[in-house]
Design a protein around this motif. Structure first.
Motif, PDB file in Angstrom:
ATOM      1  N   ASN A 179      -3.144  12.776  -5.228  1.00 47.19           N
ATOM      2  CA  ASN A 179      -2.613  12.593  -4.005  1.00 47.19           C
ATOM      3  C   ASN A 179      -1.053  11.901  -3.707  1.00 47.19           C
ATOM      4  OD1 ASN A 179      -4.596  13.765  -2.407  1.00 47.19           O
ATOM      5  ND2 ASN A 179      -5.398  11.923  -3.738  1.00 47.19           N
ATOM      6  N   CYS A 180      -0.454  11.852  -4.008  1.00 47.65           N
ATOM      7  CA  CYS A 180       0.936  11.165  -4.342  1.00 47.65           C
ATOM      8  C   CYS A 180       1.837  12.378  -3.525  1.00 47.65           C
ATOM      9  CB  CYS A 180       1.481  10.952  -5.975  1.00 47.65           C
ATOM     10  SG  CYS A 180       3.697  10.471  -5.603  1.00 47.65           S
ATOM     11  N   ILE A 181       2.595  12.184  -2.132  1.00 49.63           N
ATOM     12  CA  ILE A 181       3.334  13.190  -2.645  1.00 49.63           C
ATOM     13  C   ILE A 181       4.760  13.077  -2.030  1.00 49.63           C
ATOM     14  CG2 ILE A 181       1.674  13.719  -0.395  1.00 49.63           C
ATOM     15  CD1 ILE A 181       3.395  12.160   1.194  1.00 49.63           C
ATOM     16  N   LYS A 182       5.122  12.097  -3.781  1.00 52.10           N
ATOM     17  CA  LYS A 182       6.542  12.087  -4.150  1.00 52.10           C
ATOM     18  C   LYS A 182       7.755  11.000  -2.520  1.00 52.10           C
ATOM     19  CE  LYS A 182       5.776  14.765  -7.477  1.00 52.10           C
ATOM     20  NZ  LYS A 182       6.771  14.340  -9.094  1.00 52.10           N
ATOM     21  N   CYS A 183       6.783  10.001  -2.044  1.00 55.55           N
ATOM     22  CA  CYS A 183       7.504   9.821  -1.228  1.00 55.55           C
ATOM     23  C   CYS A 183       8.618   9.054  -1.197  1.00 55.55           C
ATOM     24  CB  CYS A 183       7.396   9.235   0.316  1.00 55.55           C
ATOM     25  SG  CYS A 183       6.288   7.703  -0.464  1.00 55.55           S
ATOM     26  N   ALA A 184       8.236   8.551  -2.732  1.00 55.41           N
ATOM     27  CA  ALA A 184       9.293   7.561  -3.242  1.00 55.41           C
ATOM     28  C   ALA A 184       8.944   6.272  -2.541  1.00 55.41           C
ATOM     29  CB  ALA A 184      11.254   7.835  -3.466  1.00 55.41           C
ATOM     30  N   GLN A 185       8.556   5.929  -1.591  1.00 55.67           N
ATOM     31  CA  GLN A 185       8.496   4.123  -1.513  1.00 55.67           C
ATOM     32  C   GLN A 185       8.499   3.277  -2.093  1.00 55.67           C
ATOM     33  OE1 GLN A 185       6.503   3.852   2.736  1.00 55.67           O
ATOM     34  NE2 GLN A 185       5.422   2.324   1.906  1.00 55.67           N
ATOM     35  N   CYS A 186       7.556   3.779  -3.325  1.00 52.58           N
ATOM     36  CA  CYS A 186       7.140   2.540  -3.988  1.00 52.58           C
ATOM     37  C   CYS A 186       7.453   2.350  -4.836  1.00 52.58           C
ATOM     38  CB  CYS A 186       5.520   3.303  -5.360  1.00 52.58           C
ATOM     39  SG  CYS A 186       6.116   4.793  -5.462  1.00 52.58           S
ATOM     40  N   GLU A 187       8.258   3.241  -5.554  1.00 48.77           N
ATOM     41  CA  GLU A 187       9.257   2.752  -6.826  1.00 48.77           C
ATOM     42  C   GLU A 187      10.444   2.078  -6.642  1.00 48.77           C
ATOM     43  OE1 GLU A 187      10.802   6.199  -9.087  1.00 48.77           O
ATOM     44  OE2 GLU A 187       9.130   7.300  -9.338  1.00 48.77           O
ATOM     45  N   PRO A 244       0.863  -1.123   0.467  1.00 44.05           N
ATOM     46  CA  PRO A 244       0.223   0.106   0.154  1.00 44.05           C
ATOM     47  C   PRO A 244       0.509   1.171  -0.187  1.00 44.05           C
ATOM     48  CG  PRO A 244      -0.085  -0.978   2.495  1.00 44.05           C
ATOM     49  CD  PRO A 244       1.050  -1.940   1.307  1.00 44.05           C
ATOM     50  N   CYS A 245       0.213   2.361  -0.550  1.00 44.22           N
ATOM     51  CA  CYS A 245       1.378   3.669  -0.502  1.00 44.22           C
ATOM     52  C   CYS A 245       0.950   3.916   0.478  1.00 44.22           C
ATOM     53  CB  CYS A 245       0.041   4.275  -1.434  1.00 44.22           C
ATOM     54  SG  CYS A 245       0.565   6.059  -1.319  1.00 44.22           S
ATOM     55  N   PRO A 246       1.480   5.242   1.117  1.00 48.78           N
ATOM     56  CA  PRO A 246       1.009   5.808   2.632  1.00 48.78           C
ATOM     57  C   PRO A 246       0.194   6.344   2.583  1.00 48.78           C
ATOM     58  CG  PRO A 246       3.354   5.572   2.833  1.00 48.78           C
ATOM     59  CD  PRO A 246       3.021   5.030   1.202  1.00 48.78           C
ATOM     60  N   ASN A 247       0.152   6.950   1.821  1.00 46.42           N
ATOM     61  CA  ASN A 247      -0.348   8.154   1.617  1.00 46.42           C
ATOM     62  C   ASN A 247      -2.207   8.008   0.685  1.00 46.42           C
ATOM     63  OD1 ASN A 247      -0.604  10.686   2.426  1.00 46.42           O
ATOM     64  ND2 ASN A 247      -0.838  11.676   0.185  1.00 46.42           N
ATOM     65  N   GLY A 248      -1.979   6.428   0.504  1.00 53.67           N
ATOM     66  CA  GLY A 248      -3.310   6.061  -0.277  1.00 53.67           C
ATOM     67  C   GLY A 248      -3.668   5.871  -1.605  1.00 53.67           C
ATOM     68  N   VAL A 249      -2.536   6.221  -2.050  1.00 54.91           N
ATOM     69  CA  VAL A 249      -2.476   6.294  -3.813  1.00 54.91           C
ATOM     70  C   VAL A 249      -2.913   4.517  -4.735  1.00 54.91           C
ATOM     71  CG1 VAL A 249      -1.801   7.048  -5.705  1.00 54.91           C
ATOM     72  CG2 VAL A 249      -1.299   8.402  -4.260  1.00 54.91           C
ATOM     73  N   ASN A 250      -4.016   5.004  -5.206  1.00 57.16           N
ATOM     74  CA  ASN A 250      -3.554   3.282  -5.914  1.00 57.16           C
ATOM     75  C   ASN A 250      -3.373   3.064  -6.908  1.00 57.16           C
ATOM     76  OD1 ASN A 250      -4.822   0.837  -6.663  1.00 57.16           O
ATOM     77  ND2 ASN A 250      -6.459   1.236  -5.976  1.00 57.16           N
ATOM     78  N   LEU A 273       5.114   9.404 -13.698  1.00 55.48           N
ATOM     79  CA  LEU A 273       3.598   8.635 -14.139  1.00 55.48           C
ATOM     80  C   LEU A 273       2.790   8.879 -13.297  1.00 55.48           C
ATOM     81  CD1 LEU A 273       5.486   5.249 -14.953  1.00 55.48           C
ATOM     82  CD2 LEU A 273       4.596   6.664 -16.638  1.00 55.48           C
ATOM     83  N   LEU A 274       2.810   8.927 -12.375  1.00 58.48           N
ATOM     84  CA  LEU A 274       1.559   9.384 -11.051  1.00 58.48           C
ATOM     85  C   LEU A 274       1.437  10.812 -11.924  1.00 58.48           C
ATOM     86  CD1 LEU A 274       1.334   7.004  -8.116  1.00 58.48           C
ATOM     87  CD2 LEU A 274      -0.530   7.247  -9.788  1.00 58.48           C
ATOM     88  N   GLU A 275       2.524  12.118 -11.613  1.00 51.80           N
ATOM     89  CA  GLU A 275       1.846  13.028 -12.450  1.00 51.80           C
ATOM     90  C   GLU A 275       1.261  13.462 -13.523  1.00 51.80           C
ATOM     91  OE1 GLU A 275       5.393  15.332 -11.110  1.00 51.80           O
ATOM     92  OE2 GLU A 275       4.862  16.882 -12.284  1.00 51.80           O
TER      93      GLU A 275
HETATM   94  S1  SF4 Z   1       5.214   8.412  -4.247  1.00 54.24           S
HETATM   95 FE1  SF4 Z   1       4.637   6.928  -3.752  1.00 54.24          FE
HETATM   96  S2  SF4 Z   1       4.180   5.808  -2.143  1.00 54.24           S
HETATM   97 FE2  SF4 Z   1       4.858   7.379  -2.110  1.00 54.24          FE
HETATM   98  S3  SF4 Z   1       2.884   8.958  -2.119  1.00 54.24           S
HETATM   99 FE3  SF4 Z   1       2.795   8.691  -4.008  1.00 54.24          FE
HETATM  100  S4  SF4 Z   1       2.433   6.758  -4.711  1.00 54.24           S
HETATM  101 FE4  SF4 Z   1       2.493   6.578  -2.591  1.00 54.24          FE
END
Ligand code: SF4
Ligand code: SF4
Length: 375
Positions: A345-353, A304-310, A365-367
């Protein structure tokens, strides 16, 4: 059902493997498997000759292995072989691997695991596994009778794939391969290389996360009609794979009984060299029209994305909008998602990449997706 020889093991394995990563769920919650339906589906497949069931530690939030164990009660264990995988990202010391394997045997409620894989190897995880002498550990587990056959699943470049194949006398490997991904990761070259070295090759993502099983875009429909191709999209993708002798098993993550029935029917008609050269050319033409802008397989490893983004859902809507030239419906579905789930709602924390096996630049890509749907 049709069967193929599983590399140098001599085992006869069904061409269709049941992937237990997209089982039916309750209220769309991935961890809440609809047990009754899922067990019914797995047993239905086994009754019709499917003898390869693929699960893994993280599937369905850890509940897939338990479900597979339940499905194999009542005499079904004797009719099917089970593959599961060591979550290499959770192994920091070799004792972690011991603990996880014992837990997996407990979850599956099995004496032994037929096919055991190092899960989703890439350059970094392979380096970590080598440092831990994982190959010795795998052999010890085999001597102790906990596992029977040793393999790995893979997500990285061909160069890394070759290095891993050459490092050990693996029984098998599992790669992502479909008519869109012939030059991607291990790709066609990797398939050939592994086969030539005597490994059985198991295919994952044959339908690219469902993209190759849905309704065809208009342009693809036109090509199919002009060439009198009456297969369903899913069948076409599966027959393209089974046409190749280097492939032993094609895994399909089935979510409904209807899919189970369709896939079994497709497998029944499968054969090596069943497609003509013209048909292969037509599929290549279709592939050109099917490549969406984001090569997301919807594996959800980034979640899961910590900020809830699917994340996968956003990419799916974006791809569908572009491929089917249908902005309106997909924008509507985008806005029907919970607000947190949207790309914006992606805050670019980079955890997912770092978790994405496709190495997608998820944040950028989300941007792009947010700009497209949010305007
Ligand atoms: S960078 Fe990835 S994990 Fe972080 S907020 Fe954006 S989508 Fe979620
Ligand atoms: S973004 Fe990557 S990790 Fe996430 S679902 Fe898509 S392919 Fe899987």
């Amino acid at each position: 059902m049709k069967y193929r020889t599983f590399g140098n093991t001599g085992l006869k394995v069904s061409v269709l493997g049941f992937g237990a990563m997209r089982l039916p769920t309750i209220d769309g919650e991935t961890g809440r498997i609809n047990e009754e339906e899922a067990i019914k589906m797995i047993r239905f497949a086994i009754d019709r000759g499917v003898n390869y069931i693929d699960t893994a530690w993280p599937y369905h939030d850890g509940n897939s292995e338990v479900l597979v164990g339940k499905a194999l009660k009542d005499g079904y264990r004797e009719k099917a072989m089970v593959a599961t995988k060591l979550p290499v990202w959770s192994v920091e010391k070799i004792e972690d691997a011991d603990e996880i394997l014992d837990k997996q045997l407990e979850k599956l409620d099995l004496e032994y695991i037929d096919f055991y894989l190092l899960h989703a190897l890439n350059k970094n995880s392979w380096a970590k596994m080598k440092k831990l002498n994982i190959l010795e550990w795998l052999e010890k587990a085999r001597e102790e009778g906990k596992i029977k056959h040793i393999g790995f699943s893979f997500h990285d470049e061909y160069r890394v794939f070759k290095e891993i194949v050459d490092a050990y006398s693996w029984d098998f490997c599992q790669i992502q391969y479909n008519y869109l991904d012939t030059e991607y990761q291990a790709g066609k070259k990797g398939l050939q290389y592994a086969h030539d070295k005597g490994l059985a090759v198991v295919i994952m993502e044959p339908l690219r996360g469902g993209l190759l099983a849905g309704e065809a875009p208009a342009e693809v429909k036109r090509i199919m009609k002009e060439n009198n191709i009456n297969n369903s999209m899913a069948d076409l993708a599966l027959q393209w794979l089974w046409n190749q002798k280097e492939i032993s098993v094609v895994l399909s993550g089935m979510s409904t009984m209807e899919q189970v029935k369709e896939n079994i029917l497709s497998a029944t008609f499968s054969a090596v060299n069943s497609l003509t050269l013209d048909e292969i050319d037509i599929i290549e033409e279709i592939a050109e029209k099917m490549r969406g802008p984001v090569s997301c397989t919807r594996c959800a490893y980034c979640m899961p994305c910590p900020n809830g983004v699917n994340i996968p859902e956003n990419f799916y809507l974006y791809n569908t909008a572009k491929l089917f030239d249908n902005f309106e419906d997909n924008q509507k579905r985008y806005h029907e998602m919970e607000e947190d789930n949207r790309a914006v709602n992606c805050i670019k924390c980079a955890q997912c990449e770092e978790l994405c096996p496709q190495n997608l630049p998820i944040m950028n890509l989300l941007e792009e997706v947010a700009a497209y749907f949010n305007g």
